[in-house]
Design a protein around this motif. Structure first.
Motif, PDB file in Angstrom:
ATOM      1  N   LEU A  86      31.175  72.123  26.777  1.00 39.06           N
ATOM      2  CA  LEU A  86      31.371  72.851  25.527  1.00 39.06           C
ATOM      3  C   LEU A  86      32.571  73.789  25.618  1.00 39.06           C
ATOM      4  O   LEU A  86      33.442  73.816  24.732  1.00 39.06           O
TER       5      LEU A  86
ATOM      6  N   SER B 107      29.855  62.266  24.143  1.00 37.48           N
ATOM      7  CA  SER B 107      29.805  63.632  24.685  1.00 37.48           C
ATOM      8  C   SER B 107      30.692  64.567  23.885  1.00 37.48           C
ATOM      9  O   SER B 107      30.310  65.713  23.593  1.00 37.48           O
TER      10      SER B 107
ATOM     11  N   SER C 105      31.584  64.199  20.721  1.00 39.18           N
ATOM     12  CA  SER C 105      30.981  64.385  19.406  1.00 39.18           C
ATOM     13  C   SER C 105      29.845  65.402  19.466  1.00 39.18           C
ATOM     14  O   SER C 105      29.708  66.254  18.573  1.00 39.18           O
ATOM     15  N   LYS C 106      29.050  65.344  20.518  1.00 33.57           N
ATOM     16  CA  LYS C 106      27.955  66.308  20.667  1.00 33.57           C
ATOM     17  C   LYS C 106      28.496  67.726  20.833  1.00 33.57           C
ATOM     18  O   LYS C 106      27.976  68.686  20.247  1.00 33.57           O
ATOM     19  N   ALA C 107      29.566  67.864  21.650  1.00 32.71           N
ATOM     20  CA  ALA C 107      30.154  69.185  21.870  1.00 32.71           C
ATOM     21  C   ALA C 107      30.734  69.740  20.573  1.00 32.71           C
ATOM     22  O   ALA C 107      30.507  70.912  20.226  1.00 32.71           O
TER      23      ALA C 107
ATOM     24  N   GLY D 152      29.838  68.928  17.617  1.00 37.10           N
ATOM     25  CA  GLY D 152      28.710  69.203  16.735  1.00 37.10           C
ATOM     26  C   GLY D 152      28.102  70.565  17.015  1.00 37.10           C
ATOM     27  O   GLY D 152      27.736  71.298  16.082  1.00 37.10           O
ATOM     28  N   ARG D 153      27.965  70.913  18.289  1.00 36.20           N
ATOM     29  CA  ARG D 153      27.414  72.221  18.643  1.00 36.20           C
ATOM     30  C   ARG D 153      28.354  73.347  18.221  1.00 36.20           C
ATOM     31  O   ARG D 153      27.913  74.381  17.701  1.00 36.20           O
ATOM     32  N   LEU D 154      29.662  73.157  18.438  1.00 32.34           N
ATOM     33  CA  LEU D 154      30.631  74.168  18.014  1.00 32.34           C
ATOM     34  C   LEU D 154      30.636  74.306  16.488  1.00 32.34           C
ATOM     35  O   LEU D 154      30.759  75.413  15.963  1.00 32.34           O
ATOM     36  N   GLU D 155      30.469  73.179  15.810  1.00 32.28           N
ATOM     37  CA  GLU D 155      30.447  73.210  14.352  1.00 32.28           C
ATOM     38  C   GLU D 155      29.189  73.922  13.843  1.00 32.28           C
ATOM     39  O   GLU D 155      29.238  74.691  12.873  1.00 32.28           O
ATOM     40  N   ALA D 156      28.077  73.677  14.487  1.00 37.28           N
ATOM     41  CA  ALA D 156      26.824  74.323  14.085  1.00 37.28           C
ATOM     42  C   ALA D 156      26.908  75.839  14.232  1.00 37.28           C
ATOM     43  O   ALA D 156      26.260  76.588  13.478  1.00 37.28           O
ATOM     44  N   ASP D 157      27.701  76.307  15.189  1.00 41.05           N
ATOM     45  CA  ASP D 157      27.889  77.738  15.391  1.00 41.05           C
ATOM     46  C   ASP D 157      29.013  78.308  14.532  1.00 41.05           C
ATOM     47  O   ASP D 157      29.362  79.495  14.662  1.00 41.05           O
TER      48      ASP D 157
ATOM     49  N   TRP E 298      34.833  83.911  21.875  1.00 35.44           N
ATOM     50  CA  TRP E 298      33.690  83.135  22.371  1.00 35.44           C
ATOM     51  C   TRP E 298      34.022  82.493  23.717  1.00 35.44           C
ATOM     52  O   TRP E 298      33.219  82.520  24.653  1.00 35.44           O
TER      53      TRP E 298
END
Length: 224
Positions: free
Chosen positions: A149, A186, A188-190, A192-197, A218
């Motif tokens: 991440l 991997s 896309s998941k990373a 996605g997590r940054l986007e969710a935050d 951050w």
């Protein structure tokens, strides 16, 4: 380092005098490239300095399967090809236009003539080379030591800034995944997590930073 990246990554053309900029404009060969056009091949031994005037160029390696391993992205005012002039080395990377791009090409003999009367050119090139070495070491360290991440976030900020961008980054996720040493899943998941935050947003062929300073804060909290 990230909070000072824009300051220390000043484009080559911003570090020279107005007189030197005019001299380069008078001597350079103006070339226009369409999106995706190859500007220089890896292995090209013709020495010269290239300067991005409009658009963006991507520096990296084209792999046999067609993916592109990005090592740098340069925006307006940035130069490349210095080592072909002073180290006698062939070009080590492929250079590709991203969008409609204009590049001023200064063949070796033309640049060397300018250098004799304009010492600010060499000072600017030395600063450029040192900053890029520092940035490259930061990227290597991120690739080797940071979790996925934080690695994705830091490399995004570095690439955007050297491209002269502060809020958006145009790239195929497949190319970015190869550059980061990740699978597309991997990456896309990373993202996605940054986007969710709320740290990034994704669009077709691009990634945006809603608040670059917030993302840098951050990252710094996790990579002091």
């Amino acid at each position: 380092m990230l909070d000072r990246l824009s300051e220390i990554s000043r484009p080559f053309m911003d570090m020279i005098t107005a007189e030197s900029r005019s001299a380069i404009e008078a001597s350079a060969i103006k070339m226009r490239y369409a999106d995706g056009a190859l500007i220089h091949n890896r292995g090209d031994e013709k020495p010269g300095l290239s300067i991005v005037r409009q658009g963006i160029v991507r520096v990296g390696l084209i792999r046999t399967e067609g993916t592109f391993v990005i090592t740098s992205i340069f925006g307006p005012g940035q130069s490349f090809g210095e080592f072909t002039l002073f180290a006698g080395l062939p070009r080590t990377h492929d250079i590709i236009a991203q969008g409609e791009t204009e590049v001023w090409q200064l063949p070796g003999e033309r640049f060397l003539r300018l250098r004799e009367t304009r010492p600010d050119l060499m000072e600017a090139l030395i600063k450029t080379a040192l900053v890029r070495s520092h940035v490259l070491l930061e990227m290597i360290e991120a690739m080797r030591s940071l979790p996925v991440l934080e690695r994705v976030a830091k490399v995004l900020v570095i690439l955007m800034t050297t491209a002269g961008q502060t809020s958006q980054f145009y790239t195929r996720q497949s190319d970015l995944a190869v550059t980061l040493g990740l699978s597309r899943t991997s990456l896309s998941k990373a993202l996605g997590r940054l986007e969710a935050d709320g740290l990034v947003t994704r669009g077709y062929g691009q990634i945006r930073l809603p608040d670059r300073d917030r993302l840098i804060t951050w990252i710094t909290a996790r990579d002091p």
